[in-house]
Enzyme design. Sequence first.
Site, PDB file in Angstrom:
ATOM      1  N   GLN A 176      13.908  36.985  19.753  1.00  0.00           N
ATOM      2  CA  GLN A 176      13.402  35.654  19.253  1.00  0.00           C
ATOM      3  C   GLN A 176      11.823  35.843  19.349  1.00  0.00           C
ATOM      4  O   GLN A 176      11.318  34.953  18.996  1.00  0.00           O
ATOM      5  CB  GLN A 176      13.878  34.262  20.343  1.00  0.00           C
ATOM      6  CG  GLN A 176      15.104  34.805  20.996  1.00  0.00           C
ATOM      7  CD  GLN A 176      16.296  34.414  20.207  1.00  0.00           C
ATOM      8  OE1 GLN A 176      16.416  33.105  19.539  1.00  0.00           O
ATOM      9  NE2 GLN A 176      17.250  35.115  19.740  1.00  0.00           N
ATOM     10  N   GLU A 191      18.236  31.057   6.918  1.00  0.00           N
ATOM     11  CA  GLU A 191      16.788  30.879   6.550  1.00  0.00           C
ATOM     12  C   GLU A 191      16.660  31.513   5.224  1.00  0.00           C
ATOM     13  O   GLU A 191      15.523  31.016   4.676  1.00  0.00           O
ATOM     14  CB  GLU A 191      15.959  31.748   7.491  1.00  0.00           C
ATOM     15  CG  GLU A 191      16.036  31.340   9.037  1.00  0.00           C
ATOM     16  CD  GLU A 191      17.465  31.707   9.884  1.00  0.00           C
ATOM     17  OE1 GLU A 191      18.155  32.341   9.319  1.00  0.00           O
ATOM     18  OE2 GLU A 191      17.555  31.135  10.625  1.00  0.00           O
ATOM     19  N   ARG A 213       5.349  28.296  21.603  1.00  0.00           N
ATOM     20  CA  ARG A 213       6.297  27.298  22.255  1.00  0.00           C
ATOM     21  C   ARG A 213       5.705  26.676  23.575  1.00  0.00           C
ATOM     22  O   ARG A 213       5.859  25.539  23.842  1.00  0.00           O
ATOM     23  CB  ARG A 213       7.474  28.142  22.800  1.00  0.00           C
ATOM     24  CG  ARG A 213       8.426  27.579  23.706  1.00  0.00           C
ATOM     25  CD  ARG A 213       9.560  28.278  24.210  1.00  0.00           C
ATOM     26  NE  ARG A 213      10.418  27.681  25.171  1.00  0.00           N
ATOM     27  CZ  ARG A 213      10.466  27.839  26.682  1.00  0.00           C
ATOM     28  NH1 ARG A 213       9.777  29.008  27.137  1.00  0.00           N
ATOM     29  NH2 ARG A 213      11.278  27.268  27.307  1.00  0.00           N
ATOM     30  N   PHE A 270      12.349  34.314  12.914  1.00  0.00           N
ATOM     31  CA  PHE A 270      13.514  34.280  11.974  1.00  0.00           C
ATOM     32  C   PHE A 270      13.134  33.812  10.503  1.00  0.00           C
ATOM     33  O   PHE A 270      13.509  34.387   9.492  1.00  0.00           O
ATOM     34  CB  PHE A 270      14.395  33.118  12.431  1.00  0.00           C
ATOM     35  CG  PHE A 270      15.011  33.266  13.775  1.00  0.00           C
ATOM     36  CD1 PHE A 270      15.147  34.456  14.012  1.00  0.00           C
ATOM     37  CD2 PHE A 270      15.249  32.347  14.484  1.00  0.00           C
ATOM     38  CE1 PHE A 270      15.696  34.963  15.310  1.00  0.00           C
ATOM     39  CE2 PHE A 270      15.852  32.556  15.753  1.00  0.00           C
ATOM     40  CZ  PHE A 270      16.147  33.672  16.250  1.00  0.00           C
TER      41      PHE A 270
END
Lengths: 320, 273
Positions: A126, A63, A172, A88
Amino acid sequence: MVANKFELKPGGATREAFGKTLVELGRESKDVVVCDADLSKSTYTHLFAKEFPERFFSCGIAESNMVAIGAGLASAGKTAFVSSFSAFVLNKGFEQLRVTAAYPNVPLKVVGTHSGISIGEDGPSQMSIEDISLACSLPGFSVFSPADEVSMAAIMRLATAHPGPVFIRAGRAKTLSIYGPEQTFEIGKAIELVTGTDVVLIAHGLMVAESLKAVDLLAAEGISAGVVDMHTIKPIDRDAITRAAQVGAIVVSEEHLVDCGLGVRVAQVLSETKPCIVEYVGVENTYAESGTPDAVLDKYGLRAANIAAAAKRAIARKRG
Amino acid sequence: MNKTSNPQDLAQIAKRVRREIVSMITAAKSGHPGGSLSATEILVTLYFDVMKHDPANPKWADRDRFVLGKGHACPVLYSVMAECGYTPLDKLNTFRQLGSIYQGHPDVRFIPALEASTGSLGEGLSLGLGMACAARLNGSPSRSYVVLGDGEIQEGQIWEAAMFGAFHKLDNAVCIVDYNKIQLDGFTKDIMDVEPLADKWRAFGWHTIEVDGHSIPALQAAFAEASATKGKPTVLVAHTIKGKGVSFMENNPKFHGTAPTAAECEQALKELA
């Protein structure tokens, strides 16, 4: 009592709207390019990759490099998007966002998906609960957190045309659809969705829909609540916040750490314009855990019922 | 500006640049002389011979791009850009002072003709490769040149970028490692050895050329070989001497980041006369 004119309907995820809008932008301009770090199927940038493979740069799971590659593309005149999970791209790419985008004012477009805790089963490594804070700390960055697909598509277009660097937060989970296609959006202009006289609920992202649900819960108890969608976190809409303070009680809700998100920015504005009682709903100085998105949101208190309870606390404090 | 391929003329420019480096760091009372002096021939050869650029038209779309990854060596970049006519020569001695365009590390807000603001090590190669991607998409002949320090390549992002450059076959990008063997705290081999350096780049898929970084003809030949190399990026592992040209600075870790005194400056300028 003002009726809730917004009917919530099942909608898609903001990450999906991001991917679809990216394809439209790619068709409209050959200067649109996309950098990915091995998550294109999750971020929906695979749609862009399929149609424009030559303008899609696979960076592998790296990243830091991806952000600076994007900054190099943007420095050379491209409309460059870099995208990954929000956790990230913001955390691993932060140094590069600072030195290669913010400091030289390079108009890089950063999109973080899977933000907040509604990613669910994958758990805290995450889950991005500090991305708003990090992005807002970068001078010159504009920071957006759209609430549904329509607002994501509109904000993508505003951000693309904007001459500076931007961060857009996507989720999401499927959202509840709030807006119709006729809704207009403007950078830095909050949308006052519902007018209320007892308390105003300010939110961003999926907590806007939860705030709208809370309006009905509160109405059943005779409480009039307004709702403000703060889709732009930076630059923040000071006028909308100051107007909200006229009712004397505010609740700020967000899928983010309460210590460093929208809430503290609202409080800062209020301390400068119109001091007001504020209650906060968000993640409280902790990391969440695995579970279904619904179970995690329930456990960590990011629901309409939590907002309604906070509203009643604020109103009680107002009445002394 | 007058470009030249004549090594003697380029050597004369390099000598002038070295004098300016020493003078501006002395005036500033801080700065990084050692790594500026080690990279002097590399930058002079690029700016006065190899690169296609136009100081009268600094935003020319097809210009070659230069990124100084090791931003602390900006005195050499400032001197070379001023010699080219991008910025005022007579202001070099305002280096590091409030309001000067010659900031402590390169800053595009003060010198728009710079391609990148650098100073945080490890990021320049990614930027140069991103610019190379844009050039390829545009069908432009523009090439990217990125100078890195040998200490700088200890940063992990360099190797992320190295993988990226080879994977995307960016043969319009050239990386030059100023391999002067010294970093802030001492000799590179004692801090975090980067050997076997050429083997590392080869393993990452780069066309790798080891070169004497103070030999202008050798640098010219290496850059020509880079331009002729297709399908992969090129790296020059340029063997250099930290503090090159000033006897008491050569191979002396102290002069990584220490300004000369007035007396040391006088001595240095005598040696560089």
